[in-house]
Write a protein that holds these residues in place. Structure first.
Motif, PDB file in Angstrom:
ATOM      1  N   VAL A 191       1.194  -1.280  -0.158  1.00 23.89           N
ATOM      2  CA  VAL A 191       0.263   0.155  -0.436  1.00 23.89           C
ATOM      3  C   VAL A 191       0.938   1.596  -0.252  1.00 23.89           C
ATOM      4  O   VAL A 191       1.739   1.251   1.139  1.00 23.89           O
ATOM      5  N   THR A 192       0.639   1.775  -0.815  1.00 29.41           N
ATOM      6  CA  THR A 192       1.388   3.352  -1.027  1.00 29.41           C
ATOM      7  C   THR A 192       0.813   4.006  -0.836  1.00 29.41           C
ATOM      8  O   THR A 192      -0.302   4.637  -0.540  1.00 29.41           O
ATOM      9  N   GLY A 193       1.246   5.535   0.507  1.00 34.39           N
ATOM     10  CA  GLY A 193       0.265   6.612   0.807  1.00 34.39           C
ATOM     11  C   GLY A 193      -0.251   5.736   2.576  1.00 34.39           C
ATOM     12  O   GLY A 193      -1.420   6.446   2.833  1.00 34.39           O
ATOM     13  N   GLY A 194      -0.122   4.819   2.736  1.00 36.79           N
ATOM     14  CA  GLY A 194      -0.330   4.085   3.880  1.00 36.79           C
ATOM     15  C   GLY A 194      -1.169   4.612   4.671  1.00 36.79           C
ATOM     16  O   GLY A 194      -1.284   4.010   5.992  1.00 36.79           O
ATOM     17  N   ALA A 195      -0.498   5.714   5.706  1.00 38.66           N
ATOM     18  CA  ALA A 195      -0.077   6.634   6.367  1.00 38.66           C
ATOM     19  C   ALA A 195      -0.778   7.853   6.477  1.00 38.66           C
ATOM     20  O   ALA A 195      -1.534   8.323   7.565  1.00 38.66           O
ATOM     21  N   GLY A 196      -1.409   7.821   5.792  1.00 36.78           N
ATOM     22  CA  GLY A 196      -2.289   8.618   5.206  1.00 36.78           C
ATOM     23  C   GLY A 196      -3.895   8.217   5.846  1.00 36.78           C
ATOM     24  O   GLY A 196      -4.216   7.513   6.249  1.00 36.78           O
ATOM     25  N   ILE A 251       2.605  -4.676   3.436  1.00 40.12           N
ATOM     26  CA  ILE A 251       3.658  -3.155   3.663  1.00 40.12           C
ATOM     27  C   ILE A 251       3.021  -2.345   3.249  1.00 40.12           C
ATOM     28  O   ILE A 251       3.014  -1.655   2.092  1.00 40.12           O
ATOM     29  N   ASN A 252       3.754  -0.977   4.131  1.00 44.63           N
ATOM     30  CA  ASN A 252       3.283   0.164   3.723  1.00 44.63           C
ATOM     31  C   ASN A 252       4.222   1.453   3.666  1.00 44.63           C
ATOM     32  O   ASN A 252       5.180   1.360   4.213  1.00 44.63           O
ATOM     33  N   LEU A 253       4.583   1.676   1.956  1.00 46.36           N
ATOM     34  CA  LEU A 253       5.192   2.301   1.752  1.00 46.36           C
ATOM     35  C   LEU A 253       4.379   4.053   1.836  1.00 46.36           C
ATOM     36  O   LEU A 253       3.769   4.117   1.147  1.00 46.36           O
ATOM     37  N   ASP A 254       4.883   4.758   2.557  1.00 37.43           N
ATOM     38  CA  ASP A 254       4.497   6.129   2.777  1.00 37.43           C
ATOM     39  C   ASP A 254       5.885   7.298   2.902  1.00 37.43           C
ATOM     40  O   ASP A 254       6.854   6.683   3.505  1.00 37.43           O
ATOM     41  N   LYS A 255       5.890   8.168   2.172  1.00 40.66           N
ATOM     42  CA  LYS A 255       6.943   9.649   2.740  1.00 40.66           C
ATOM     43  C   LYS A 255       6.234   9.990   3.870  1.00 40.66           C
ATOM     44  O   LYS A 255       8.055  10.805   4.215  1.00 40.66           O
ATOM     45  N   LEU A 256       5.446   9.744   4.644  1.00 35.34           N
ATOM     46  CA  LEU A 256       5.151  10.643   5.345  1.00 35.34           C
ATOM     47  C   LEU A 256       5.726  12.548   5.635  1.00 35.34           C
ATOM     48  O   LEU A 256       5.983  13.053   6.361  1.00 35.34           O
ATOM     49  N   THR A 257       4.936  12.709   4.663  1.00 38.06           N
ATOM     50  CA  THR A 257       4.798  14.062   4.730  1.00 38.06           C
ATOM     51  C   THR A 257       3.609  15.111   4.435  1.00 38.06           C
ATOM     52  O   THR A 257       3.406  14.349   6.220  1.00 38.06           O
TER      53      THR A 257
END
Length: 90
Positions: A5-10, A29-35
């Motif tokens: 999941v990309t952007g999984g911390a939004g 697997i959570n892939l996030d840039k944390l912006t």
């Protein structure tokens, strides 16, 4: 099933991660840039689960969903950006 999941911390991505890890047959697997929109606190309840992994980073290819070429995981795309915060995409 392996799921990236990309952007999984939004807001939407974290809800999806919490939903998906409820099934022990899923490996998330959570892939996030944390912006600006990333909120790690929304993932506290699942961060210690054996079928969940968080990776801080950014996706490298355009596309809304498909299969990850390296591991074959299904990858829903919830990463987004506003204005000029993301920079160039490979």
């Amino acid at each position: 099933m392996n799921i990236l999941v990309t952007g999984g911390a939004g807001f939407i991505g974290s809800a999806l991660c919490r939903y998906l890890v409820a099934d022990p047959g899923n490996r998330v697997i959570n892939l996030d840039k944390l912006t600006y929109a990333g909120n790690p606190a929304s993932l506290r309840k699942i961060e210690a689960l054996p079928n969940y992994r968080f990776v801080r980073g950014r996706h490298l290819r355009r596309g809304s969903c498909g299969r990850c070429p390296c591991c074959g995981a299904y990858r829903p795309h919830y990463a987004s950006c506003r204005g000029n915060t993301c920079g160039p995409v490979d």
